[in-house]
Design a protein around this motif. Sequence first.
Motif, PDB file in Angstrom:
ATOM      1  N   HIS A  39       0.835  -1.199   0.000  1.00  0.00           N
ATOM      2  CA  HIS A  39       0.000   0.000   0.000  1.00  0.00           C
ATOM      3  C   HIS A  39       0.867   1.245   0.000  1.00  0.00           C
ATOM      4  CE1 HIS A  39      -2.450  -3.280   1.671  1.00  0.00           C
ATOM      5  NE2 HIS A  39      -3.409  -2.724   0.947  1.00  0.00           N
ATOM      6  N   PHE A  40       0.505   2.164  -0.861  1.00  0.00           N
ATOM      7  CA  PHE A  40       1.293   3.386  -1.036  1.00  0.00           C
ATOM      8  C   PHE A  40       0.358   4.582  -1.065  1.00  0.00           C
ATOM      9  CE2 PHE A  40       3.667  -0.002  -3.207  1.00  0.00           C
ATOM     10  CZ  PHE A  40       4.943   0.161  -2.674  1.00  0.00           C
ATOM     11  N   ALA A  41       0.970   5.756  -1.045  1.00  0.00           N
ATOM     12  CA  ALA A  41       0.212   6.998  -1.211  1.00  0.00           C
ATOM     13  C   ALA A  41       1.065   8.005  -1.948  1.00  0.00           C
ATOM     14  CB  ALA A  41      -0.208   7.549   0.149  1.00  0.00           C
ATOM     15  N   PHE A  42       0.385   8.892  -2.649  1.00  0.00           N
ATOM     16  CA  PHE A  42       1.020  10.075  -3.221  1.00  0.00           C
ATOM     17  C   PHE A  42       0.376  11.295  -2.587  1.00  0.00           C
ATOM     18  CE2 PHE A  42       1.793   7.435  -7.179  1.00  0.00           C
ATOM     19  CZ  PHE A  42       3.178   7.416  -7.036  1.00  0.00           C
ATOM     20  N   ASN A 154      -5.526   0.400   9.830  1.00  0.00           N
ATOM     21  CA  ASN A 154      -4.664  -0.711  10.225  1.00  0.00           C
ATOM     22  C   ASN A 154      -3.745  -1.212   9.104  1.00  0.00           C
ATOM     23  OD1 ASN A 154      -5.571  -0.813  12.905  1.00  0.00           O
ATOM     24  ND2 ASN A 154      -7.381  -1.979  12.259  1.00  0.00           N
ATOM     25  N   LEU A 155      -3.587  -0.391   8.091  1.00  0.00           N
ATOM     26  CA  LEU A 155      -2.655  -0.746   7.022  1.00  0.00           C
ATOM     27  C   LEU A 155      -1.437   0.159   7.120  1.00  0.00           C
ATOM     28  CD1 LEU A 155      -5.136  -0.967   3.996  1.00  0.00           C
ATOM     29  CD2 LEU A 155      -4.065  -2.888   5.176  1.00  0.00           C
ATOM     30  N   ALA A 156      -0.281  -0.404   6.876  1.00  0.00           N
ATOM     31  CA  ALA A 156       0.939   0.406   6.831  1.00  0.00           C
ATOM     32  C   ALA A 156       1.071   0.975   5.423  1.00  0.00           C
ATOM     33  CB  ALA A 156       2.139  -0.464   7.168  1.00  0.00           C
ATOM     34  N   ILE A 157       1.042   2.307   5.340  1.00  0.00           N
ATOM     35  CA  ILE A 157       1.076   2.971   4.033  1.00  0.00           C
ATOM     36  C   ILE A 157       2.429   3.664   3.860  1.00  0.00           C
ATOM     37  CG2 ILE A 157      -0.082   4.574   2.491  1.00  0.00           C
ATOM     38  CD1 ILE A 157      -1.992   2.445   3.442  1.00  0.00           C
ATOM     39  N   THR A 158       2.970   3.513   2.680  1.00  0.00           N
ATOM     40  CA  THR A 158       4.251   4.149   2.349  1.00  0.00           C
ATOM     41  C   THR A 158       3.974   5.358   1.465  1.00  0.00           C
ATOM     42  OG1 THR A 158       5.308   1.977   2.380  1.00  0.00           O
ATOM     43  CG2 THR A 158       6.507   3.760   1.301  1.00  0.00           C
TER      44      THR A 158
END
Lengths: 174, 146
Positions: A39-42, A154-158
């Motif tokens: 899981h990622f984010a911008f 509860n998700l680790a987001i990068t």
Amino acid sequence: MTTSQLDQLLNERAGNDQEIVDVDEPVVKLVIFRLGEQHFAFAGANITEVLPGEEAVHYLPGMPASVEGVMNVRGDIESVIRLDDLLQLTTNTNQSKAENSTILLGRTKAMHSGLRVDQLLDVVDLPESQLKAPPEALPEHLKPYVTSLFNFNNLAITLLDLDAVFTAWLAGQG
Amino acid sequence: MIKQLTVVLFCHQNQWFAFEASLVKGQGSCSFYDPKALLLPFNQFLNQSTAKDKAQQTTHWLRLAAQSTDAKPWLLGIASEAELIELPAEQIHTLPPHLLARRTFPALQAVAWYQQRLVSIIDARVLQGLAHPWLASVTPDASQAE
């Protein structure tokens, strides 16, 4: 003229008003998505539009494998690229495209392009205080692109730096 | 102001390509072509071909305008008959700079929309340049043997 109690009270109130502290934390808008199993984010500031994954993407010969093709966005040509290779992810491209995939239109000073992601999870305003510095144990290949980590449902987001991602892509990585 | 561009359009492996018509001097069937000319399959330029592809998928040829008079004659082998069409200028787009920078096929010059299909516009002059190493290394007899 002597100061009345009312004057004094009003002055005190005015002083109190000036001392009011804005307790709203600074927030940052983030576009959270899944690529493969991660899981990622911008930063939302870099994502100008979110398009459905079913939008027609036309294969363009003579391009690196990370270029899925080009699409017609209101009469203009927009590329669609995948970041799996750059981020060293293993994804079943066909399966992800058929199901929940989405195309994010990303824009930085370096370039703009559509980005195929496997699933858009949410667009949120997150307090900046919830962003944590990336750990030393972060995989070496991700270090140039990761600015911070945070938890979401509860998700680790990068959190990725799209500018760094695009710059690396332009340099021939991925 | 240019309102439309005449191009030679052809389909190759389910992809559409075009050359500016002024840079194409002729076309024909592979059943009939000048035996003195080398036939270079389009696949060869795209780096997608195998020897089997070359044999099976080249049915027609295009003769591109030669860049120099001393260049060896050669024909471009394609997988379908080409047609002459007019592309409206507003349907032709330069490649975005990042795609120009990362392209693996240097002759890819622009793209266009035609009948809701994507057409890759190829620069015939660059293709001529790409052909030079093959022309230098392959004799006409060797080409015929393939």
